[in-house]
Design a protein around this motif. Structure first.
Motif, PDB file in Angstrom:
ATOM      1  N   VAL A 147      14.623  -1.188  26.909  1.00  0.00           N
ATOM      2  CA  VAL A 147      14.850  -1.764  25.573  1.00  0.00           C
ATOM      3  C   VAL A 147      13.751  -1.303  24.611  1.00  0.00           C
ATOM      4  CG1 VAL A 147      14.935  -3.913  24.254  1.00  0.00           C
ATOM      5  CG2 VAL A 147      16.108  -3.762  26.458  1.00  0.00           C
ATOM      6  N   TRP A 148      12.502  -1.330  25.064  1.00  0.00           N
ATOM      7  CA  TRP A 148      11.393  -0.866  24.217  1.00  0.00           C
ATOM      8  C   TRP A 148      11.585   0.589  23.812  1.00  0.00           C
ATOM      9  CZ3 TRP A 148       7.855   3.066  25.481  1.00  0.00           C
ATOM     10  CH2 TRP A 148       6.815   3.249  24.563  1.00  0.00           C
ATOM     11  N   GLU A 197      14.362   2.431  23.771  1.00  0.00           N
ATOM     12  CA  GLU A 197      15.545   2.653  22.932  1.00  0.00           C
ATOM     13  C   GLU A 197      15.286   2.217  21.491  1.00  0.00           C
ATOM     14  OE1 GLU A 197      18.926   4.059  24.286  1.00  0.00           O
ATOM     15  OE2 GLU A 197      17.008   4.789  25.049  1.00  0.00           O
ATOM     16  N   ASN A 198      14.603   1.102  21.288  1.00  0.00           N
ATOM     17  CA  ASN A 198      14.265   0.661  19.928  1.00  0.00           C
ATOM     18  C   ASN A 198      13.344   1.676  19.241  1.00  0.00           C
ATOM     19  OD1 ASN A 198      15.787  -1.712  19.967  1.00  0.00           O
ATOM     20  ND2 ASN A 198      14.129  -2.898  20.891  1.00  0.00           N
ATOM     21  N   ARG A 199      12.414   2.202  19.995  1.00  0.00           N
ATOM     22  CA  ARG A 199      11.500   3.228  19.469  1.00  0.00           C
ATOM     23  C   ARG A 199      12.277   4.500  19.123  1.00  0.00           C
ATOM     24  NH1 ARG A 199       8.180   7.118  22.102  1.00  0.00           N
ATOM     25  NH2 ARG A 199       6.215   7.523  21.024  1.00  0.00           N
ATOM     26  N   ALA A 220      14.274   3.941  15.947  1.00  0.00           N
ATOM     27  CA  ALA A 220      13.369   3.917  14.789  1.00  0.00           C
ATOM     28  C   ALA A 220      12.969   5.327  14.363  1.00  0.00           C
ATOM     29  CB  ALA A 220      12.120   3.106  15.124  1.00  0.00           C
TER      30      ALA A 220
END
Length: 496
Positions: A253-254, A256-258, A261
């Motif tokens: 999750v970390w 993929e969010n990065r 962004a």
């Protein structure tokens, strides 16, 4: 040239669809037909209980791990190429299974075969999204739902027929070997008929770290469940894999969010889960597959081990279910475009009635009449899954963009494999925990002892209680989705 190719793919869409469905049935058959081959494999190859377990679990595990990476690669590269590659590997792995000289080689072959199935299934879903729109897509998903039901229900019957006809060794070998000629027949049609062009998202590319993290999470979630046999030999340390899964999931999750962004295209578009239809559909799929394969497996154990019925008789119990669910799915497919949410809810209600009937039959019907009455209950109950499979597939993917169809559909398939693994592990653990209280001289039940029947009845009833509880969870999400669908329709009507 592009227009010509597009026109050709449109004119060939139903023949191309038949190719994809034939392969979907092949991959699902191999999750089910192996159940009746384990005893003959142990007998002829001298497989240990751990190896026998991996012959079943290795396929499911590899299938689940490959789904999302293969779906993503199909979306951003070429679904036809992925489909053909998966089919060739599946045929080769099936031949490897058939000719395996020992149980270790068979385990390896099954893992390769499961990986190939995991490559194929997301392409099937993506190609359906690509080939059809609107009401035709509903009909196509109706037939797809029927194919899943047929593969799951007919698998044990096919395995039982091969073993009863050809004997123990040739029987289990041809249970795997049948895939080879069938795949070779389908392959030229796949090359000829499947569309080679597809719509892509701008700037799409493979997020390799995301793929590895997601595959690791699926592996560590499924592993403790596929290593669960329900016997005293199960290592309690296997549950630590769930902690590892939590760590890899958080890292995924970390990352993929990065990745998002940075303006890049992730493995899973988390925006899909903002769609209530997609979110509810994934939950319904996961709970539903935590019910249906375990129900078939526990019913097989009960009738074959507990009541002493032959493999072919036990396999035939599911035939009415397969025929009814296939017929209903094909007929109701035309209605899924407008009424999918309601069909899922009422289909689950009907299926719940069938599960209650099976538990009652085990308790109150004489053992010699169990197969016929269970077949009748499943025949009527097949109406429900026939509605659920087609409608839920259509409802879940209804708002998913075509360029994300492979990964969107493959995440549903991950839910299926997770539900499958967890459901079978928990249901069989409950079943065998009750059976463990029964004395078995020579390792076999004493059918002349009245305690044997009572114990197996208790075991089946206990496992059924778990299955019914999970089915009620699926029903709750179906009800929430039905309310959401009605609210959306009311809002759209007011807007007009």
């Amino acid at each position: 040239m592009a227009v010509s190719t597009s026109l050709q793919s449109q004119s060939n869409r139903w023949p191309a669809f038949i190719v994809t469905i034939a392969v979907a049935i092949l991959t699902i058959l191999d999750t089910a037909k192996v159940n009746v081959t384990i005893a003959p494999i142990e007998e002829t190859l001298g497989a240990s209980s751990a190896q026998a377990q991996l012959i079943v679990a290795g396929y499911v595990l590899a299938f689940g791990i490959m789904l999302v990476p293969a779906g993503r690669l199909g979306d951003i590269w070429n679904r036809k190429a992925m489909f053909i590659t998966g089919l060739i590997v599946f045929a080769g792995a099936s031949l490897y299974c058939m000719l395996a000289p020992d149980s270790t080689q068979l385990v390896i072959a099954r893992i390769i075969q499961g990986s190939a199935a995991g490559i194929l299934m997301p392409q099937v879903i993506g190609l359906i999204q690509n080939l059809f729109q609107g009401h035709e897509r509903g009909q196509a998903f109706g037939i797809f739902g029927a194919s899943i039901g047929i593969g799951t229900a007919f698998g044990p019957t096919i395995g039982g027929v091969f073993i009863n006809t050809l004997g123990s060794e040739l029987g289990w070998r041809w249970t795997f070997g049948m895939n080879v000629p069938l795949a070779l027949i389908v392959l030229p049609f796949a090359i000829w008929l499947l569309p080679g062009q597809q719509k892509h998202k701008q700037g799409s590319h493979l997020d390799l770290p995301g793929v590895v993290l997601l595959a690791s999470t699926v592996l560590f979630v499924m592993l403790p469940f596929v290593l669960t046999s329900g016997t005293a030999s199960d290592d309690p340390a296997r549950w630590w894999f769930l902690l590892v899964a939590a760590v890899t999931a958080a890292a995924f999750v970390w990352w993929e969010n990065r990745y998002v962004a940075a303006g890049k295209s992730p493995v899973i578009d988390f925006a899909l889960f903002k769609l209530s239809s997609y979110r509810n559909g994934v939950f319904i799929t996961t709970f539903y597959f935590a019910v249906m394969p375990p129900m078939f497996f526990v019913m097989t154990l009960y009738n074959q081990q507990g009541l002493g019925h032959s493999a072919v008789v036990v396999g035939m119990i599911t035939i009415p279910f397969a025929l009814m669910s296939a017929l209903v799915a094909a007929i109701t497919g035309r209605f899924t475009y407008q009424h999918a949410a309601g069909m899922v809810f009422w289909g689950l209600v009907i299926f719940l009635g069938a599960m209650l009937a099976l538990a009652g039959i085990a308790l109150w019907v004489a053992p010699e009449h169990n197969p016929i009455w269970m077949a009748v209950a499943l025949g009527v109950g097949g109406i429900g899954p026939g509605m659920v499979m087609s409608a839920n597939q259509m409802r879940t993917l209804s708002r998913v963009p075509v360029e994300s169809a492979g990964v969107g559909g493959s995440f549903m398939q991950v839910g299926q494999r997770l539900g499958n693994a967890m459901g079978i592990a928990i249901a069989t653990s409950i079943f065998f925990a009750v059976i463990a209280m029964l004395p078995m001289p020579g390792g076999k039940p004493d059918y002349s002892d009245p305690l044997t029947l009572v114990t197996y009845q208790d075991a089946f009833f206990a496992a059924s209680a778990y299955i019914i509880g999970v089915l009620i969870l699926a029903l709750i999400f179906a009800f929430l989705d039905l309310r959401s669908d009605r609210a959306d329709k009311a809002e759209a009507k007011t807007g007009q």
